[in-house]
Design an enzyme around this catalytic site. Structure first.
Site, PDB file in Angstrom:
ATOM      1  N   ASP A 440       0.834  -1.201   0.000  1.00  0.00           N
ATOM      2  CA  ASP A 440       0.000   0.000   0.000  1.00  0.00           C
ATOM      3  C   ASP A 440       0.873   1.258   0.000  1.00  0.00           C
ATOM      4  OD1 ASP A 440      -2.312   1.464   0.010  1.00  0.00           O
ATOM      5  OD2 ASP A 440      -3.040   0.724   1.934  1.00  0.00           O
ATOM      6  N   GLU A 443       2.718   7.110  -2.410  1.00  0.00           N
ATOM      7  CA  GLU A 443       2.440   8.319  -3.189  1.00  0.00           C
ATOM      8  C   GLU A 443       2.896   9.595  -2.477  1.00  0.00           C
ATOM      9  OE1 GLU A 443      -0.995   5.358  -3.505  1.00  0.00           O
ATOM     10  OE2 GLU A 443      -0.180   6.574  -1.867  1.00  0.00           O
ATOM     11  N   ASP A 507      -8.975   3.888  -3.252  1.00  0.00           N
ATOM     12  CA  ASP A 507     -10.059   4.083  -2.285  1.00  0.00           C
ATOM     13  C   ASP A 507     -11.264   4.747  -2.944  1.00  0.00           C
ATOM     14  OD1 ASP A 507      -8.222   3.050  -0.587  1.00  0.00           O
ATOM     15  OD2 ASP A 507      -7.756   4.937   0.428  1.00  0.00           O
TER      16      ASP A 507
END
Length: 708
Positions: A440, A443, A507
């Site tokens: 995950d 960024e 998401d």
């Protein structure tokens, strides 16, 4: 980024110089490359060579049917690192020739050519088999400086504001425009959730954690593909700015900060052939294990779960006849405030190896959530700080933020020792029996005031960080599990990240609109060279109502990879209603029956870069009606999927020319006279799912398959 005020004038704060005409040409690399010197004004006499900037435009053939272009103002400024690692074959079919009449010089690479005009204003034409693809003319190319006119404070530590600050600082920038033909569409540029066709959009290549409802993207790829049969990669890891038919409504513009702009044009004629050439340079999607294509079940994010919860979910799926392939432990397998220390929460999971053994005994693989952010309370923080493995500020202190985890730092993957240290901590999990990782984040990487161990350019490292992170974990899995057995579930990406799959859509909310956003993002990513893609069935934020959940189940189990995951609610079907159990069983069994076809399609993704989930334009490039479709897709070459995005079950489906058979209800639609749209209303046990008559999906699935 726009530089002009309308078509004729520059912005008041911009100084822009453009090429005028070719002054001379030099040939290099055994007649397989050429360098063109282009003054920025007409040279009528010796005196005109004084006080005149020159742009140097180099053309080379890094592979057959590919042409690389480099536009340079001042060559003494080195190209910032990191740069994308691109591979070239040992033999390339290329040559430079001059026209008999002396009016042009051409670099030919296979069937692709760049023809530079030698008489008159600056112009380059790109040709495929002699036919025009696109061009760059005198007003297209440019070198710009922008007068700083504002100061943007950096109030955030996620890199989002710092991009604007750098762009406002004045450049310089190098710009190029490639002509758009009437009716030409542009696709790709990463996983973008807005309009699928990029014409009319401004796109900044800058990784951000912005969800699926915004123009930001987790996976920014400076590569686009045209409906006219060519692709373009801007070979810069930094913040490439695209204006697709916006600054110049008849051109695709791209610009980068610095003194040099590099881009490559990929020939191919057909979109799938373009992707073949592009992924041969940037990286093929890895071969994945068969088990990865089954159904993945997650704990979800902030839900309460322990060993009893996990086993009750797994056994509940088995008792209801729903085949399951992977169980995933999300963030709170570790203690809060300790992410990431890669240590199981001892209160919740006192015997993790025993639990993993129980899951393996049930025939499942095990996945755990990780990320490269090290919280201050993590046992790894002090160790990483002492050994110099965490990103530092210019003053030597460790860069930290409270966004996400208190006092967290970033692993500095530019340091090979730090990379080995990080993956070494994951070895313990593999020793426990963990089979794969959800990688995950990656960024929110800062730009201002930081110093990487390898002294790379922070502006380029922002996007490139995800590649270092995911490649490190993927290579670890290959070493431990074997090539062809490694798989990730990754969120962020850049150019070349397709070699380290799988990627999921980030998401999204639990709405029909978000389901459609997710599909647009997946099709956009497929147009950027990614062979596999997934999404959170039911949406991530919120809890879907039972009807939406069932619609999403059908879509999710007809994607390349299928995962049940949410934020604060579970995704096991019996918590919605009993019909949800039936729907999930039906589509999970359907995917099992389609597995031989899916594996063949996955092999094609690995060997030729052709994505499993294909936009309609990609499979039917000659069909004008297919060019704008973004609510349906091809799963491989022969299976058309049109998910239901409305509560009433209505779906409009375009069937290209041919004979199509519905895989569930057996309906046959004869389109041999030409493609056409149909409208159907499906209950939750069905959706638009048509196979070309006489193809593998029909052979594998009975025409009236229905597990009810």
């Amino acid at each position: 980024m726009k530089y002009t005020n309308g078509y004729w004038l520059e912005r008041d704060d911009v100084t822009l110089i453009r090429p005028s005409e070719v002054y001379n040409v030099s040939v290099a690399d055994d007649n397989k490359a050429m360098r063109v010197y282009v003054p920025t004004r007409h040279i009528a006499s010796r005196g005109d060579t004084l006080n005149t900037p020159v742009l140097t435009v180099s053309f080379e053939a890094p592979a057959t049917d590919v042409i690389g272009v480099t536009i340079t103002h001042h060559a003494g400024t080195p190209i910032p690192s990191p740069t994308f690692p691109l591979t070239s074959p040992s033999t390339i079919d290329a040559e430079v020739t001059q026209a008999v009449d002396g009016k042009s010089v051409t670099l030919r690479s296979g069937r692709l050519a760049a023809r530079v005009s030698l008489d008159g204003p600056w112009r380059v034409d790109y040709l495929w088999d002699g036919a025009p693809l696109t061009s760059s003319a005198g007003r297209s190319m440019g070198y710009a400086r922008v007068r700083p006119n504002r100061i943007i404070p950096n109030n955030y530590d996620d890199g989002a504001q710092t991009l604007e600050a750098h762009l406002a600082a004045g450049g310089p920038f190098v710009r190029e425009q490639l002509a758009l033909r009437p009716g030409e569409r542009i696709y790709g540029l990463g996983e973008r959730f807005g309009a699928f066709v990029k014409n009319g959009q401004t796109v900044d290549i800058w990784n951000a954690d912005g969800g699926t409802n915004s123009e930001q993207a987790y996976k920014n790829i400076p590569f686009f593909i045209s409906s006219e049969g060519y692709g373009v990669l801007v070979n810069d890891a930094g913040p490439v700015s695209f204006e697709i038919g916006t600054e110049n409504v008849s051109a695709t513009q791209f610009s980068v900060p610095g003194e040099t702009l590099r881009y490559e044009i990929y020939g191919g004629g057909e979109p799938l052939e373009v992707l073949d050439r592009y992924t041969a340079r940037s990286g093929r999607p890895a071969q994945l294990p068969d088990w990865s294509f089954g159904l993945w079940l997650s704990t979800s994010f902030t839900t309460n779960y322990d060993e009893e919860t996990v086993l009750s979910f797994v056994d509940g799926m088995a008792e209801r006849g729903i085949p399951l392939s992977v169980f995933h432990f999300d963030c709170f397998w570790m203690r809060g405030f300790h992410w990431s220390d890669f240590e199981w929460d001892p209160e919740t999971f006192p015997n993790p190896r025993g639990l993993i053994d129980k899951l393996h005994a049930r025939g499942l693989r095990v996945c755990t959530w990780i990320n490269p952010y090290i919280a201050e309370q993590s046992s790894l923080f002090a160790e990483g700080a002492e050994r110099g493995f965490l990103l530092r500020r210019l003053d030597g202190s460790i860069w930290q933020t409270d966004l996400w985890q208190a006092g967290m730092a970033l692993v500095d993957f530019t340091n090979p020792d730090a990379t080995e240290w990080f993956t070494g901590k994951l070895e313990r999990l593999l020793d426990d029996g963990v089979d794969c990782f959800k990688t995950d984040f990656g960024e929110r990487v800062p730009v201002d005031g930081v110093a990487w161990a390898r002294q790379t350019d922070p502006l380029r490292e922002h996007n490139f960080y995800t590649r270092r992170y995911n490649e490190a974990v993927f290579r670890l899995l290959e070493r431990r599990r074997g090539v062809g057995e490694a798989v990730l579930f990754a969120r962020s990406a850049t150019t070349g990240s397709q070699a380290f799959p799988v990627h999921w859509g980030g998401d999204c909310e639990s709405t029909y609109a978000a389901m459609a956003q997710s599909l647009r993002g997946g099709l956009s990513l497929a147009s950027s060279g990614f062979g596999y893609w997934s999404h959170d069935i039911g949406g991530f934020e919120g809890t879907p109502d039972p009807l939406l959940f069932k619609r999403w189940v059908a879509f999710g189990l007809l994607s390349s990879h299928s995962r049940l995951h949410g934020s604060n609610s579970y995704r096991v079907p019996w918590l919605f209603d009993e019909e949800s159990v039936d729907v999930m069983r039906e589509f999970a069994l359907l995917k099992e029956r389609l597995l031989p076809y899916l594996l063949t399609t996955a092999s094609d993704a690995h060997t030729h870069g052709r994505p499993m989930m294909r936009p309609m334009f990609m499979q039917f490039p000659q069909d004008p009606a297919a060019r704008d479709l973004d609510l349906q897709y091809m799963l491989g070459p022969d299976l058309l999927v049109a998910p239901v995005f409305r509560p009433d079950g209505a779906v409009d489906i375009y069937l290209p020319q041919g004979v199509w058979r519905h895989l569930i209800d057996g309906e046959v639609v004869d389109c041999r006279a030409g493609g056409r749209f149909i409208r159907r209303i499906y209950d939750v046990h069905s959706l638009g799912l048509f196979a070309r008559e006489g193809t593998a999906p029909i052979d594998l699935v009975s025409a009236r398959t229905n597990a009810r």
